[in-house]
Enzyme design. Structure first.
Site, PDB file in Angstrom:
ATOM      1  N   ALA A 112       0.854  -1.189   0.000  1.00  0.00           N
ATOM      2  CA  ALA A 112       0.000   0.000   0.000  1.00  0.00           C
ATOM      3  C   ALA A 112       0.890   1.239   0.000  1.00  0.00           C
ATOM      4  O   ALA A 112       2.107   1.135   0.180  1.00  0.00           O
ATOM      5  CB  ALA A 112      -0.905   0.006   1.227  1.00  0.00           C
ATOM      6  N   LYS A 113       0.321   2.381  -0.218  1.00  0.00           N
ATOM      7  CA  LYS A 113       1.083   3.647  -0.129  1.00  0.00           C
ATOM      8  C   LYS A 113       0.077   4.787  -0.047  1.00  0.00           C
ATOM      9  O   LYS A 113      -1.050   4.672  -0.537  1.00  0.00           O
ATOM     10  CB  LYS A 113       1.947   3.831  -1.383  1.00  0.00           C
ATOM     11  CG  LYS A 113       3.139   4.721  -1.167  1.00  0.00           C
ATOM     12  CD  LYS A 113       4.273   3.960  -0.499  1.00  0.00           C
ATOM     13  CE  LYS A 113       5.506   4.796  -0.308  1.00  0.00           C
ATOM     14  NZ  LYS A 113       6.618   3.967   0.212  1.00  0.00           N
ATOM     15  N   GLY A 114       0.509   5.887   0.553  1.00  0.00           N
ATOM     16  CA  GLY A 114      -0.362   7.052   0.643  1.00  0.00           C
ATOM     17  C   GLY A 114       0.411   8.315   0.340  1.00  0.00           C
ATOM     18  O   GLY A 114       1.643   8.322   0.346  1.00  0.00           O
TER      19      GLY A 114
END
Ligand code: NAD
Length: 441
Positions: A112-114
């Site tokens: 995941a990444k934000g």
């Protein structure tokens, strides 16, 4: 007329990640029909817009993302990046990298990444705190200890993670929420060894690569000449630890420029100068160089530890290092990979070289779930074992692919790189889990 050679190479990280994936795929024979679509596309991509009161009492609306690429092997795991140029595509590419990295590291997470589009250099601490709180509130239950677990990335740090934890904890009272985020301050459940983990992991991985004689003429770090691009959390640690392991640091740089010294730089003096003057440039006894000169300098090991797409078609041929250790995410393009391979320069890919951070994040998560606090020795021993195991798996896979290529008469020049081997290993591990789980039924 436009020829294929005149088409400029794409520096879009999503395009780069897809090209790397496709190249690795050419080494996998028996993928179930239709799986590629599932493997390359994110499971979920969230856009949030939220409004924050600024210090001058005006209000400003910010745009953020959180991409969950894949969670078949475990909850999503990946950093939050604050940067004026961050885009959904960049975050998606970095989320996919996390899927492959967690698989190589063999920790039970997905990718995941934000990111939030903002310029932390122009924001006060109070504004950053309000941005972080609103971002976390907007993400709601799409993050959580068993769904998606953020961590620091470019221009976010322990303090940002403390705000993430506190906001989530206020929204979910009466339960142990520490495992919602990693990279926290020690007092809030952070792990000893997390701050140095990525740089230390890069050191362990390099040492194992050299032990396995994967780099011709370079068997250990004693006297090896090392250049480091970027002196943030990862690069500064790498500089200190490689120096401590016997290497000679011949050049370093930050966003303001670089410095070199043939006889070797003293890491503590460089860091002290940077703390005092905000830049490495001008450190006593050094020669000023540009970042381009750093990449092309006379050295044995080059460690890009700053930004994406630094080693490209236009500068890869100038590199003199025998080994590139990708401490940053995505620092080399596919065209650069080809040039480096043709020049017999070994490249240890990001999904292996910088996986130390996510390995110790995993330890932080486990300690939080169990309300435990381990000592530094336990953490570093675990990290070393995992890095050695990852490097061994990738070298063994590369050797197996090479044998297969020789047996099948595959065209010359199509030898597998360590990146191909790492991606093939990661994809195979994910596919195995997906097929065992029969996730679509
Ligand atoms: P950081 O913000 O602490 O440091 C970034 C450094 O890069 C700074 O020293 C900055 O001056 C330098 N820099 C910026 N532009 C530059 C340029 N053009 N030339 C040379 N230097 C430049 O970030 P970090 O946490 O050290 O992360 C660095 C890289 O490592 C990123 O790609 C990040 O995604 C990756 N990474 C970090 C971790 C981690 O645990 N922090 C884990 C895995 C991967």
């Amino acid at each position: 007329m436009s020829t294929p050679d005149s088409v400029p190479e794409s520096l879009d990280l999503l395009v780069v990640a897809r090209q790397q994936f496709d190249r690795a795929l050419s080494w996998i024979d028996d993928l179930k029909a239709g799986l590629v679509d599932y493997l390359v596309n994110p499971r979920r991509s969230i856009h949030v817009r939220f409004t924050v009161v600024m210090d001058d009492n005006s209000v400003r609306t910010f745009h953020g993302f959180r991409v969950l690429h894949n969670n078949a092997r475990g909850p999503g795991k990946g950093g939050i990046r604050y940067h004026p140029d961050v885009t959904e595509d960049e975050v998606s590419a970095l989320a996919a990298l996390m899927t492959w990295k967690t698989a190589i590291a063999d920790v039970p997470f997905g990718g995941a990444k934000g990111g939030v589009i903002c310029d932390p250099g122009k924001l006060s601490r109070a504004e950053l705190r309000r941005i972080t709180r609103r971002y976390v509130i907007e993400l709601g239950d799409s993050i959580g200890p068993h769904t998606d677990i953020p961590a620091p990335d470019l221009y976010t740090n322990q303090q940002t993670m403390a705000w993430v934890y506190d906001t989530y904890d206020q929204l979910h009272p009466g339960q142990n929420n520490r495992a919602v985020v990693t990279g926290k301050p020690l007092e809030l459940g952070g792990s000893v060894g997390r701050a140095d983990a990525t740089g230390r992991g890069a050191l362990y991985a390099t040492q194992q690569l050299l032990r396995r004689k994967a780099v011709t003429g370079l068997d250990n770090l004693e006297g090896a000449r090392v250049a480091v691009q970027g002196l943030g959390q990862v690069g500064a640690t790498a500089m200190r630890l490689f120096h401590g392991a016997g290497a000679r640091i011949v050049a370093v740089s930050d966003s303001t420029g670089g410095v070199a010294r043939k006889d070797g730089l003293n890491p503590e003096e460089i860091l002290a100068h940077k703390r005092k003057h905000g830049s490495v440039v001008g450190a006593p006894g050094t020669v000023a160089i540009s970042n381009e000169e750093l990449l092309a300098c006379d050295c044995d090991i080059l460690i890009p530890a700053a930004l994406e797409c630094q080693i490209r078609a236009d500068n890869a041929a100038k590199i003199k290092a025998r080994l590139i250790v990708e401490a940053a995410n995505g620092p080399s393009t596919p065209a650069a990979d080809d040039i480096l391979q043709a020049h017999d320069i070994v490249l240890l890919p990001d999904i292996v070289a910088n996986s130390g951070g996510v390995i110790v994040s995993y330890l932080e998560w486990v300690q939080n779930l169990e309300n435990q606090q381990w000592d530094l020795e336990t953490v570093e021993q675990f990290l070393e074992k995992r890095m050695v195991r990852a490097v061994d798996a990738v070298i063994d896979r590369r050797n197996a692919l090479e044998e297969k290529a020789a047996g099948s008469g595959r065209a010359a020049g199509k030898r597998p790189t360590l990146r191909d081997a790492a991606l093939v290993t990661a994809i195979s591990r994910l596919v195995e889990v997906v097929l065992q789980r029969d996730v679509w039924l």
